[in-house]
Motif scaffolding. Structure first.
Motif, PDB file in Angstrom:
ATOM      1  N   UNK A 114       6.795  -3.987   7.166  1.00 13.77           N
ATOM      2  CA  UNK A 114       5.406  -4.213   7.566  1.00 13.77           C
ATOM      3  C   UNK A 114       4.482  -3.760   6.457  1.00 13.77           C
ATOM      4  N   UNK A 115       3.495  -4.571   6.180  1.00 14.46           N
ATOM      5  CA  UNK A 115       2.522  -4.168   5.157  1.00 14.46           C
ATOM      6  C   UNK A 115       1.144  -4.737   5.473  1.00 14.46           C
ATOM      7  N   UNK A 116       0.115  -4.078   4.946  1.00 16.02           N
ATOM      8  CA  UNK A 116      -1.259  -4.525   5.151  1.00 16.02           C
ATOM      9  C   UNK A 116      -1.455  -5.867   4.459  1.00 16.02           C
ATOM     10  N   UNK A 117      -2.365  -6.656   5.002  1.00 19.91           N
ATOM     11  CA  UNK A 117      -2.551  -7.992   4.450  1.00 19.91           C
ATOM     12  C   UNK A 117      -3.773  -8.073   3.551  1.00 19.91           C
ATOM     13  N   UNK A 172       3.388  -6.243  -2.593  1.00 14.61           N
ATOM     14  CA  UNK A 172       4.638  -6.745  -2.029  1.00 14.61           C
ATOM     15  C   UNK A 172       5.869  -6.460  -2.902  1.00 14.61           C
ATOM     16  N   UNK A 173       5.678  -6.258  -4.215  1.00 13.86           N
ATOM     17  CA  UNK A 173       6.846  -6.007  -5.095  1.00 13.86           C
ATOM     18  C   UNK A 173       7.651  -4.794  -4.618  1.00 13.86           C
ATOM     19  N   UNK A 201      -1.460   7.596  -5.381  1.00 13.93           N
ATOM     20  CA  UNK A 201      -2.853   8.007  -5.586  1.00 13.93           C
ATOM     21  C   UNK A 201      -3.670   7.654  -4.350  1.00 13.93           C
ATOM     22  N   UNK A 202      -4.736   8.363  -4.149  1.00 11.90           N
ATOM     23  CA  UNK A 202      -5.645   7.992  -3.086  1.00 11.90           C
ATOM     24  C   UNK A 202      -7.041   7.771  -3.674  1.00 11.90           C
ATOM     25  N   UNK A 219       1.412   2.624  -6.077  1.00  6.39           N
ATOM     26  CA  UNK A 219      -0.013   2.851  -6.307  1.00  6.39           C
ATOM     27  C   UNK A 219      -0.784   1.945  -5.375  1.00  6.39           C
ATOM     28  N   UNK A 220      -1.597   2.551  -4.529  1.00  8.50           N
ATOM     29  CA  UNK A 220      -2.357   1.730  -3.609  1.00  8.50           C
ATOM     30  C   UNK A 220      -3.445   1.000  -4.391  1.00  8.50           C
ATOM     31  N   UNK A 221      -3.544  -0.307  -4.154  1.00 11.63           N
ATOM     32  CA  UNK A 221      -4.512  -1.115  -4.890  1.00 11.63           C
ATOM     33  C   UNK A 221      -5.865  -1.061  -4.196  1.00 11.63           C
TER      34      UNK A 221
END
Ligand code: UDP
Ligand code: MG
Length: 305
Positions: free
Chosen positions: A90-93, A99-100, A122-123, A194-196
């Protein structure tokens, strides 16, 4: 191998095309059968129409539309209920979860881990206040519940079908997914990412929504807020007893003094406050019992392609 991917969509019309394209690029590198479960959580914008228009391009895409906005936890629950995969991701859209990372998760899963969650390195994207809040929440959660909720682990994760089956068994309506997924146990490991930045639109989780989620999580997994009041009660009555003994003795020895308005007022106000807070906490739990007892479905599906 059969891989299911769950994507909750809420007001993501602008992100949907890029999201699916990025996901498909990764899925193409994975052998075996796949399904993409796109759940439109009652978006008021045209997210659903955009998803429908993309359907011909993606053969594995299934679109489910909720009758109204039921929240991300409900969307994830629906995804888990529907997923047929041996592994479910599950991932945020909104492209904040790259997705990698799924490829790394699958590696760990193949090595035998039943749950692989993604930890944010990182946040930076979050405001200072939100970071402080999140940190406090995780600390309180880990202190007052038995769950070892890994700090920094969000909903971005891979679950083995055994874990999915276990989570699907949990009947509660108050669904704090991170908690539920940790509660069921199983051998877990993590990968980091790393959150984009959000590519478009803004986060649906305002401060008040996050606060409600935190209260939901805490009360779902701990009775400490309910019990702590007996401890307070014992403490306060002990102090009160000592003070009462002192008052009686001093009145007997030295006679009654009429002064004492301030101390009486302080006592009354303090006790009033304590009683209201503890009542409020009891109310919180009763509200949750009420919610559970009504036994309403967690979400309602309006359209199912
Ligand atoms: N989302 C959802 N229902 C909601 C709110 C959000 O399905 O009521 C989805 C949203 O489309 C996104 C994910 O949940 O895919 C995370 O939401 P968001 O990016 O707004 O939150 P944040 O990244 O700030 O935690
Ligand atoms: Mg986001």
């Amino acid at each position: 191998m059969y891989l299911s991917v769950i994507l909750p969509f809420y007001r993501e019309a602008a992100n949907a095309p890029a999201m699916l394209a990025a996901l498909q690029k990764v899925l193409d590198q994975i052998p075996g059968e796949k399904e993409i479960l796109a759940i439109d959580d009652g978006s008021p914008d045209n997210t659903y129409d955009v998803l429908l228009s993309l359907k011909p391009q993606y053969k594995d895409l299934h679109i489910i539309r909720f009758a109204r906005n039921f929240g991300k936890e409900a969307a994830l629950t629906c995804g888990l209920n529907r997923a047929k995969g041996d592994a479910v991701v599950m991932l945020d859209s909104d492209l904040q979860h790259p997705p990698e990372v799924i490829l790394e998760m699958l590696e760990k899963w193949k090595q035998g881990d039943k749950m692989v969650y993604a930890l944010r390195r990182n946040r930076d994207g979050d405001s200072l206040l939100r970071r402080a809040w999140t940190k406090t929440f995780y600390w309180v959660f880990r202190t007052i519940t038995e769950l070892d909720l890994p700090p920094g682990a969000g909903d971005f994760r891979l679950l083995d079908k055994k874990v999915v089956a276990a989570v699907n068994q949990l009947p509660e309506r108050n669904r704090f997914m991170k908690g539920l997924m940790t509660w069921v146990g199983f051998k877990s490991s993590f990968v980091t990412f790393d959150v984009a930045e959000r590519t478009s639109g803004k986060s649906s989780f305002s401060f008040s929504k996050l606060f409600m989620l935190a209260i939901n999580g805490l009360t779902s997994f701990s009775n400490v807020p309910l019990r702590v009041w007996s401890l307070f009660g014992v403490l306060i009555s002990s102090v009160a007893t000592i003070y009462a003994i002192y008052l009686v003795i001093s009145t007997l020895l030295f006679g009654a003094k009429t002064a004492g308005f301030a101390s009486v007022m302080c006592g009354i106000l303090f006790m009033g406050g304590i009683q209201l807070i503890s009542l409020g906490v009891i109310g919180e739990y009763i509200g949750r019992i009420f919610n559970e007892v009504k036994d309403r479905p967690i979400y309602i599906v309006a359209e199912d392609d």
